[in-house]
Design an enzyme around this catalytic site. Structure first.
Site, PDB file in Angstrom:
ATOM      1  N   ARG A  26       0.740  -1.039   0.389  1.00 40.72           N
ATOM      2  CA  ARG A  26      -0.163   0.438  -0.548  1.00 40.72           C
ATOM      3  C   ARG A  26       0.552   1.324  -0.172  1.00 40.72           C
ATOM      4  O   ARG A  26       0.264   2.080  -0.592  1.00 40.72           O
ATOM      5  CB  ARG A  26      -1.108   0.127   1.569  1.00 40.72           C
ATOM      6  CG  ARG A  26      -2.798  -1.019   1.905  1.00 40.72           C
ATOM      7  CD  ARG A  26      -2.416  -1.208   2.245  1.00 40.72           C
ATOM      8  NE  ARG A  26      -1.953  -2.258   2.846  1.00 40.72           N
ATOM      9  CZ  ARG A  26      -2.298  -3.162   2.216  1.00 40.72           C
ATOM     10  NH1 ARG A  26      -3.099  -4.117   1.467  1.00 40.72           N
ATOM     11  NH2 ARG A  26      -1.011  -4.320   2.709  1.00 40.72           N
ATOM     12  N   THR A  27       1.707   0.675   1.049  1.00 39.88           N
ATOM     13  CA  THR A  27       2.114   3.075   0.955  1.00 39.88           C
ATOM     14  C   THR A  27       3.443   2.620  -0.595  1.00 39.88           C
ATOM     15  O   THR A  27       3.157   4.030  -0.457  1.00 39.88           O
ATOM     16  CB  THR A  27       3.210   2.982   2.187  1.00 39.88           C
ATOM     17  OG1 THR A  27       3.251   2.294   3.338  1.00 39.88           O
ATOM     18  CG2 THR A  27       3.856   3.827   2.194  1.00 39.88           C
ATOM     19  N   LYS A  76      25.543  -4.190  -2.762  1.00 39.84           N
ATOM     20  CA  LYS A  76      26.814  -4.389  -2.997  1.00 39.84           C
ATOM     21  C   LYS A  76      27.475  -3.738  -1.368  1.00 39.84           C
ATOM     22  O   LYS A  76      28.848  -2.860  -1.272  1.00 39.84           O
ATOM     23  CB  LYS A  76      27.216  -3.581  -4.118  1.00 39.84           C
ATOM     24  CG  LYS A  76      26.399  -3.951  -5.777  1.00 39.84           C
ATOM     25  CD  LYS A  76      26.982  -3.193  -6.452  1.00 39.84           C
ATOM     26  CE  LYS A  76      26.540  -3.235  -8.106  1.00 39.84           C
ATOM     27  NZ  LYS A  76      26.423  -2.726  -8.899  1.00 39.84           N
ATOM     28  N   ARG A  85      11.577   3.742   2.987  1.00 37.60           N
ATOM     29  CA  ARG A  85      11.352   2.956   4.259  1.00 37.60           C
ATOM     30  C   ARG A  85      12.377   1.759   4.734  1.00 37.60           C
ATOM     31  O   ARG A  85      13.004   1.580   3.415  1.00 37.60           O
ATOM     32  CB  ARG A  85      10.238   1.962   3.874  1.00 37.60           C
ATOM     33  CG  ARG A  85       9.599   0.835   4.624  1.00 37.60           C
ATOM     34  CD  ARG A  85       8.600   0.054   4.270  1.00 37.60           C
ATOM     35  NE  ARG A  85       7.638   0.771   4.698  1.00 37.60           N
ATOM     36  CZ  ARG A  85       5.708   0.268   4.802  1.00 37.60           C
ATOM     37  NH1 ARG A  85       6.547  -0.731   4.343  1.00 37.60           N
ATOM     38  NH2 ARG A  85       5.466   0.567   5.156  1.00 37.60           N
ATOM     39  N   HIS A 118       5.250   5.740  11.362  1.00 38.36           N
ATOM     40  CA  HIS A 118       5.353   5.577   9.808  1.00 38.36           C
ATOM     41  C   HIS A 118       3.995   6.852   9.458  1.00 38.36           C
ATOM     42  O   HIS A 118       3.286   6.716   9.403  1.00 38.36           O
ATOM     43  CB  HIS A 118       4.244   4.211   9.975  1.00 38.36           C
ATOM     44  CG  HIS A 118       4.326   3.613   8.683  1.00 38.36           C
ATOM     45  ND1 HIS A 118       4.230   5.152   7.490  1.00 38.36           N
ATOM     46  CD2 HIS A 118       4.078   2.902   7.703  1.00 38.36           C
ATOM     47  CE1 HIS A 118       3.481   4.173   6.384  1.00 38.36           C
ATOM     48  NE2 HIS A 118       3.148   2.318   6.277  1.00 38.36           N
TER      49      HIS A 118
HETATM   50  C1  NCD Z   1       1.641  -1.267   7.940  1.00 40.34           C
HETATM   51  C2  NCD Z   1       3.556  -0.705   8.069  1.00 40.34           C
HETATM   52  O1  NCD Z   1       4.227  -0.588   7.557  1.00 40.34           O
HETATM   53  O2  NCD Z   1       3.926  -0.275   9.642  1.00 40.34           O
HETATM   54  N1  NCD Z   1       2.132  -1.670   7.041  1.00 40.34           N
HETATM   55  C3  NCD Z   1       1.167  -0.398   6.221  1.00 40.34           C
HETATM   56  O3  NCD Z   1       2.611   0.591   5.834  1.00 40.34           O
HETATM   57  N2  NCD Z   1       0.039  -0.196   5.518  1.00 40.34           N
HETATM   58  C4  NCD Z   1       1.642  -1.998   8.788  1.00 40.34           C
HETATM   59  C5  NCD Z   1       2.429  -2.686   8.644  1.00 40.34           C
HETATM   60  O4  NCD Z   1       3.505  -3.749   8.348  1.00 40.34           O
HETATM   61  O5  NCD Z   1       1.850  -3.853   9.985  1.00 40.34           O
END
Ligand code: NCD
Length: 308
Positions: A51-52, A80, A101, A129
């Site tokens: 999703r993100t 690397k 991320r 997040h």
């Molecule tokens: C979450 C995350 O990555 O922290 N997912 C997300 O970004 N929607 C929650 C999770 O991974 O459980």
């Protein structure tokens, strides 16, 4: 230049402005189809995501911009031995904004020290997040019509769940918020989050059984037990099914409860709950794309920040 590392990098008024802009773009998408023309978003994902990453990319494309990036560390020069900071310096030569991320807490902070373009933290380890929190706030506002005066139950892995930490930090800024923290002893919120709630004067209580508190809640925020952050698999296996939300468990819950989950879900919400009108988690997914459009515009267009 503005970055988004923690949700509290934004003032309450700025969050409000971003949520309003998300509503405005949703209502009049044609007016924004070229808003980010010739701008490029890089998504640097050193950890898995559905999703993100895809909502960031869809958001930028729907604003007329372009996207580039990688979806796993293996597909980049990290494999690397390149450092995050060298990767970020490099990508700053190609893109106007970076969403990253990383499994290490604080990696986006290291990126900010060397970057020439805005950095968005799309999740750093078990820490924060903030863009999921913007998603959660837009969802809560749409579902409940307000962000104040409510009781929010957070259930599951409150220790490693970074979305929980950012959501508490954000909601603690509003009036009349009570938190009910539902977790096994081993997965309670970190001490710094408990301290934050005390400093902000929020009411909070803790529970081990969802059944004991579900009737008190306006929002139930379910989370996945974060397998990848456990030191040993046996502990994960013991704790993974601590909470499973079923239609039966929802019987005593309020008629106007909203059930949120950042997703992905594993076992913690039965698929049978999906048909309940209180299940808000797929509406929440859509909010994620809409609010990320607003965030990209806020960070790339000084006019949106009242600066030009
Ligand atoms: C979450 C995350 O990555 O922290 N997912 C997300 O970004 N929607 C929650 C999770 O991974 O459980």
């Amino acid at each position: 230049m503005r970055h988004l590392l923690n949700i509290t990098d934004l003032t309450v008024d700025e969050v409000d402005g971003i949520l309003k802009l998300a509503d405005e773009i949703t209502a009049h998408p044609d007016d924004y189809r070229e808003a980010m023309r010739y701008k490029k978003l890089a998504t640097l994902f050193f950890e898995p995501s559905t999703r993100t990453r895809l909502s960031f990319e869809a958001a930028m494309l729907e604003l007329g911009g372009s996207v580039l990036g990688f979806s796993s560390a293996d597909a980049s020069s990290t494999a690397k031995g390149e450092t995050v900071t060298d990767t970020v310096r490099t990508v700053g030569c190609y893109a106007d904004i970076i969403a990253m991320r990383h499994p290490k807490e604080g990696a986006p902070m290291a990126a900010v020290q060397v970057t020439t373009v805005p950095i968005i933290n799309a999740g750093d380890g078990g820490h924060n997040h903030p863009t999921q929190t913007l998603t959660d706030l837009l969802t809560i506002r749409r579902e409940k019509g307000r962000l104040s005066n409510m009781t929010i139950g957070l259930c599951g892995d409150l220790k490693f769940g970074r979305t929980v930490h950012s959501l508490i930090a954000a909601m603690a800024q509003y009036e009349g918020i009570s938190f009910v923290l539902i977790s096994p002893q081993e997965l309670r919120v970190p001490q710094y989050i408990e301290r934050l709630m005390r400093e902000k004067g929020c009411r909070f209580s803790e529970a081990e059984r969802m059944e004991d508190v579900i009737d008190q809640l306006d929002i139930l925020y379910m989370t996945r037990v974060q397998r990848e952050r456990f030191f040993n698999e046996a502990d994960y296996i013991r704790l993974r099914d601590s909470y499973i939300l079923t239609p039966e468990k929802l019987i005593p819950a309020r008629k106007d409860l909203s059930i949120l989950h950042p997703l992905p879900r594993v076992t913690e919400i039965s698929h049978k709950v999906d048909a309940d009108p209180r299940a808000s988690y797929f509406r929440q997914v859509l909010c994620g794309k809409q609010v990320r459009k607003a965030l990209i515009m806020f960070l790339l267009d000084p006019k949106q920040r009242g600066e030009a």
